[in-house]
Enzyme design. Structure first.
Site, PDB file in Angstrom:
ATOM      1  N   GLY A 114      45.401  48.678  45.194  1.00 46.73           N
ATOM      2  CA  GLY A 114      45.288  49.117  43.968  1.00 46.73           C
ATOM      3  C   GLY A 114      46.217  50.154  43.998  1.00 46.73           C
ATOM      4  N   GLY A 115      46.132  50.813  42.779  1.00 45.72           N
ATOM      5  CA  GLY A 115      47.364  52.120  42.720  1.00 45.72           C
ATOM      6  C   GLY A 115      46.908  53.118  43.582  1.00 45.72           C
ATOM      7  N   MET A 116      45.951  53.498  44.175  1.00 46.65           N
ATOM      8  CA  MET A 116      45.370  54.585  44.987  1.00 46.65           C
ATOM      9  C   MET A 116      45.477  53.958  46.616  1.00 46.65           C
ATOM     10  SD  MET A 116      44.975  57.387  43.357  1.00 46.65           S
ATOM     11  CE  MET A 116      44.043  58.432  44.651  1.00 46.65           C
ATOM     12  N   GLY A 117      45.005  52.762  46.816  1.00 38.47           N
ATOM     13  CA  GLY A 117      45.333  52.287  48.178  1.00 38.47           C
ATOM     14  C   GLY A 117      44.982  50.821  48.324  1.00 38.47           C
ATOM     15  N   VAL A 121      42.330  47.531  50.363  1.00 43.54           N
ATOM     16  CA  VAL A 121      41.000  47.423  50.753  1.00 43.54           C
ATOM     17  C   VAL A 121      41.160  46.129  52.026  1.00 43.54           C
ATOM     18  CG1 VAL A 121      38.737  46.610  50.276  1.00 43.54           C
ATOM     19  CG2 VAL A 121      40.111  48.009  48.514  1.00 43.54           C
ATOM     20  N   LYS A 138      38.166  51.028  52.408  1.00 45.80           N
ATOM     21  CA  LYS A 138      39.164  51.380  51.451  1.00 45.80           C
ATOM     22  C   LYS A 138      40.093  52.638  52.169  1.00 45.80           C
ATOM     23  CE  LYS A 138      39.536  53.178  46.574  1.00 45.80           C
ATOM     24  NZ  LYS A 138      38.469  53.378  45.603  1.00 45.80           N
ATOM     25  N   GLY A 168      42.412  43.337  49.222  1.00 44.32           N
ATOM     26  CA  GLY A 168      42.836  43.890  48.016  1.00 44.32           C
ATOM     27  C   GLY A 168      43.732  45.106  48.155  1.00 44.32           C
ATOM     28  N   ASP A 188      34.745  54.435  34.371  1.00 39.35           N
ATOM     29  CA  ASP A 188      35.901  53.385  34.425  1.00 39.35           C
ATOM     30  C   ASP A 188      35.335  52.048  34.832  1.00 39.35           C
ATOM     31  OD1 ASP A 188      38.421  52.435  34.598  1.00 39.35           O
ATOM     32  OD2 ASP A 188      38.597  53.080  36.849  1.00 39.35           O
TER      33      ASP A 188
END
Length: 985
Positions: A86-89, A91, A106, A84, A197
């Site tokens: 996302g915007g931050m990092g 997985v 992560k 996976g 969130d």
């Protein structure tokens, strides 16, 4: 002022949506003090909408030129594959060799690793999640840095996020996911953590279990950093609570997570988020001012829609106060119970729109004032209707909670007529139906009719098959066990723990041990239900009533099992032969409309057994009336069986019985005992061939040979079909084939007697022993015949006691009316001893017949004859003379008994000639005592003439003279004086 500010902001958003710059100076002309505040809010929202454009999830494939994670390992973790991003990092799935486990790793993106905020957020997520301990929150194992890569190691969830599932999901699945996630959020709230969130991407599904992930934006009740303070609104706009977008956003409020969960469940149910805008400004305006479109789940899932829309309420005070409250409501939906939340109607939705749009308030006020005049007329009626509704709902709910359903059905019917569409009424109706069906099933499980025809329970079993209630699961386990070829009850660990006595009894039944011994052991009990089903298990093994009555006596008559316990006690009393006690147990049930058919039919049978024809027919008519137009299968069966028994026991002749028998449908004929009833009726009609056919058909329908009485009655038919059944003496001239047939019949009777004794079926054992004794006598073994007959009498059944008395009567007739010696006496038996035993047994049978016992009533005539004959042989003149006079006046008295009655009157009830000849060594005082009692009895009985008294006295005197013995004692002298006076009267 707040409403004016909202109006200004709405105009600004409309301008931005149209591509124009809002004119704050014009919009705030009437309130200049709002201009600076509105400008700050717009600046903040422009900053936020910029963030939302950059925080959209990135694809899992790396972008061109994007830095990759170090190949091979990070820290001690060995990278396996990317799962996976996302915007931050990103997985990764990785292995931790030191603990030999796979984890989810992560790793921050390289371009944000050097950002202080990103590092703090990663550290924060580790600290926050590590402080949480809940089955639906992914635990964090470790955090650290390696060669410039910041990472976070978590439990590996082998599933996909909720937004990666094929949406929409079915409502039950959504409710189950929502209840679990709400419980996890509440656990976080209790330790001072708000997620902020909550969205589908942060809910992972592993099988049926959801997990909450990504606490990187969590807010602590006591802030430790400034990472999410100030004007940095956290979260994803489509799932963000409106108050987080305002300047006065709360520092710590669990209701923002309730809103996020509501938005998440909304999307899971509809397949789309509650708000969708083509751009951030439009989406922001919807979040702040619009209501989500209805889900349209329909009536069946209306409660779930109410819960989701309440969680999405714009006003925090109208949402659930805590996530635990929301979880409780979702669990009520899953359990089929009524919810506390109330659906917002059209008027409520309109009023909320007015509050959010003050510009139209005046118009709405004018329209409202016009409606008020009309509403006043309806207010009082509506108030009364509402009060009645609330009062009836409270009463029904209290009755259900308290277990008293006797007066609940009429009130529930009125509720359904007046308020049938309301969810609370629907839920109460469903709950009442379940409880009613469960109680009916529990009561019917106690009936021997149902044990023979378990298919009668199928409609009730189908209605309860999906319930999770322990009482229902216990009843269903027994109903399935009875439907098997051999009763096998399967209880899981939870039910064994909840009902320890029943669990111990079922275990003993399965292992072939004594259920009674198991119940005498250490297990306690959990109430009336436990006692009731333990008694039922006991009956399945022993089929006797005494132990059941004891077990049920400890259960009491309070709670939901009251009716079933009363019915079970009636069944146990009937097995004990205590028909009157069984009849009285059914008194309350006969007046209950739910059980009237079954109770009245059973009462009709019991009243017929007691010989109370009027009551039996009245109860049968009540049962037929209670059947109604659409009776259940078990109700029809109970009534038809009662009709057949009444036709057998009460109607003159057998014509009515056979008419009902021919008209009985196939389902009723599946009740095996009816074939026994029909076979018995054929025996009474003298049609032994028909009786044999009926009994053999009944045995064919009973492959497990559980109804031993069928086999016993068939043995009796074979005995009655033999040529020597009417002869009390052996058949020395019988052919070899006949003797072999007798020996085979005796052997089968002995085997049946052993089996019946082991099963605790005393009456069946007595019948089989009686058949075996008759065969032994017919084959010439008189001694064995007497021993077997005595064993049969030990069971106390009227038929065995009557057979013994009849045989002794025959010996008395031989002794007193013929010159032949008594063959049994020659074989070593003593007629005097046997006559005294038969005398007491005949008296007992007469008492039982006077008390209304149907079996004793059937042998009353022979018992009366035996009583006269045995009393005469024993010299009991007070008993003999009245019975002899009575028998002599009956035209139906057999000739040998009539002759014996004449002789008994002639001798005044004391046969001194036979008595002194049989035992010349009798002590004179004993003879004098018996003579004195006979003289007093003859003198007191006024139906004897003077000549009959004097004749008896002369015969006594002649017998004493022939005896030749004398005595000088006072008793002898008194008897001689009384004898002389009687001769002179």
């Amino acid at each position: 002022m707040a409403d004016r500010l909202t109006e200004v902001l709405e105009a600004c958003y409309l301008a931005l949506q149209d591509g124009r710059e809002p004119d704050l100076q014009r919009l705030c002309a009437d309130a200049p003090e709002l201009r600076d505040r509105a400008a700050r809010i717009l600046a903040r929202e422009r900053h936020l909408t910029g963030r939302w454009r950059t925080q959209e999830p990135t694809p899992t494939e790396p972008q061109a030129g994007e830095p990759q994670a170090p190949a091979g390992t990070i820290g001690e973790f060995r990278i396996i594959e990317q799962i996976g991003a996302g915007g931050m990092g990103r997985v990764y799935r990785a292995r931790q060799p030191s603990l030999d486990r796979e984890v989810a790793l992560k790793v921050l993106r390289e371009e944000v690793v050097d950002t202080v905020a990103a590092r703090l957020r990663l550290k924060r997520e580790a600290n926050v999640t590590a402080a949480l301990d809940h089955a639906n929150i992914v635990p964090v194992y470790a955090t650290g840095e390696d060669r410039g890569c910041a990472y976070l190691a978590m439990k590996l969830i082998r599933g996909h996020p909720l937004d990666g599932q094929p949406l929409p999901l079915d409502p039950e699945t959504v409710a189950r996911i929502g209840a679990a996630v709400a419980g996890a959020l509440h656990a976080a709230h209790q330790v001072g953590v708000v997620h902020r969130d909550v969205k589908p991407a942060n809910i992972l599904l592993e099988g049926d279990r959801p997990y909450v992930v990504d606490f990187g934006l969590a807010r602590l009740e006591r802030p430790t950093t400034a990472l999410t303070q100030g004007h940095a609104a956290p979260g994803t706009l489509a799932y963000m609570a409106p108050e987080l977008l305002r300047e006065s956003a709360p520092v710590f409020d669990p209701r923002v997570d309730v809103y996020g969960l509501g938005a998440t469940l909304y999307e899971a149910l509809r397949g789309l988020p509650p708000f969708r805008g083509q751009d951030s400004v439009r989406l922001l305006r919807q979040v702040l001012f619009a209501d989500p479109p209805p889900l349209g789940l329909g009536r069946r899932h209306r409660d779930l829609e109410t819960i989701v829309l309440r969680a999405l309420d714009k006003v925090p005070a109208r949402r659930f106060k805590t996530a635990a409250e929301m979880a409780a409501e979702l669990r009520r939906v899953l359990a089929g119970e009524p919810i506390v939340s109330r659906r917002v109607g059209a008027v409520g939705r309109a009023w909320r729109r007015v509050r959010r749009r003050p510009a139209v308030t005046a118009a709405v006020a004018v329209a409202t004032s016009l409606l008020i005049a009309l509403a006043v007329v309806l207010v009082q009626r509506h108030t009364e209707r509402t009060q009645r509704f609330e009062r009836d709902v409270a009463a029904v709910r209290a009755a259900l909670d308290g277990g008293d359903l006797r007066a609940i059905h009429p009130r529930m019917a009125q509720l359904e007529t007046d308020f049938g569409e309301r969810p609370v009424v629907i839920a109460l109706g469903q709950r009442l139906d379940r409880e009613t069906n469960l109680r009916s099933l529990t009561l019917l499980l106690q009936s021997s009719v149902v044990h023979r025809m378990p298919q009668l329970l199928e409609p009730l079993v189908e209605r309860l098959d999906a319930t999770a209630d322990p009482r229902a699961r216990l009843a269903l386990a027994f109903s399935r066990g009875l439907a098997a070829e051999a009763p096998t009850i399967a209880l899981d660990v939870e039910l064994r723990a909840a009902y320890p006595r029943t669990g111990a009894a079922v275990e003993a039944l399965a292992e072939g041990r004594s259920v009674r011994d198991a119940l005498d052991g250490p297990p306690g009990h959990s109430g009336a239900t436990d006692r009731l089903f333990a008694a039922l298990t006991l009956r399945l093994q022993e089929r006797t009533g005494a132990a059941q009555v004891q077990e049920l006596g400890e259960a009491g008559l309070d709670g939901p099992e009251r009716s079933a316990i009363q019915f079970s006690r009636a069944v146990a009393f009937e097995q004990l032969g205590e028909h009157r006690a069984a009849y009285l147990e059914l008194d309350t049930l006969r007046r209950d409309p739910r059980y009237a058919v079954v109770a009245c039919a059973a009462s009709a049978r019991l009243a017929a057994s007691l010989g109370t024809a009027t009551a039996a027919r009245r109860h049968l008519n009540e049962a037929v009336t209670a059947l109604g137009n659409r009776p259940a299968a078990h109700q029809r069966a109970f009534v038809r069986i009662a009709e057949l028994q009444l036709a057998r026991d009460l109607d003159a002749g057998s014509q009515t019985f056979w008419q009902l028998w021919e008209a009985a449908d196939a389902s009723v004929r599946d009740f095996t005992p009816l074939w026994l009833m029909a076979g018995t009726m054929a025996i009474e009609d003298g049609d032994l061939e028909r009786a044999r056919d009926l009994l053999q058909e009944g045995m064919r329908r009973d492959p497990q040979a559980r109804l031993l009485s069928l086999r016993s009655t068939l043995l009796q038919v074979e005995w009655l079909s033999s040529p020597w059944c009417e002869e009390p003496e052996p058949m020395p001239d019988a052919q070899r084939e006949e003797r072999l047939r007798l020996a085979d019949l005796a052997e089968r009777a002995g085997a049946l007697a052993s089996r019946a004794t082991a099963a605790g079926r005393g009456p069946i054992a007595a019948e089989a022993l009686l058949t075996q004794a008759r065969c032994a006598r017919a084959l010439g073994d008189r001694s064995l015949g007497w021993r077997l007959l005595e064993r049969a009498c030990a069971h106390g059944t009227p038929v065995a006691l009557d057979a013994f008395a009849y045989l002794v009567t025959y010996r008395v007739l031989v002794q007193h009316l013929t010159e032949e010696p008594d063959a049994d006496a020659v074989a070593g038996g003593r007629l005097g001893v046997a006559a005294r035993v038969a005398l007491e047994r005949a008296r007992g049978l007469m008492r039982r017949a006077d008390q209304g016992e149907i079996a004793a009533l059937g042998v009353r005539g022979t018992a009366q004859s035996a009583l006269m004959a045995c009393a005469f042989h024993c010299g009991d003149a007070a008993t003999t003379v009245p019975l002899a006079v009575q028998l002599r006046s009956h035209d139906a008295t057999p000739a040998p008994l009539l002759l014996l009655a004449e002789r008994a009157i002639e001798w005044g009830g004391l046969p001194l000639d036979v008595m002194l000849a049989a035992d010349p060594s009798l002590p004179p005082p004993l003879v004098a005592e018996r003579l004195q009692r006979a003289i007093e009895a003859v003198g007191a009985f006024d139906q004897l003439t003077t000549d009959q008294r004097r004749g008896a006295a002369r015969r006594w005197s002649a017998a004493l003279a022939a005896w030749g013995r004398d005595d000088a004692g006072p008793a002898w002298r008194k008897a001689m004086r009384s004898l002389q006076r009687l001769m002179r009267r």
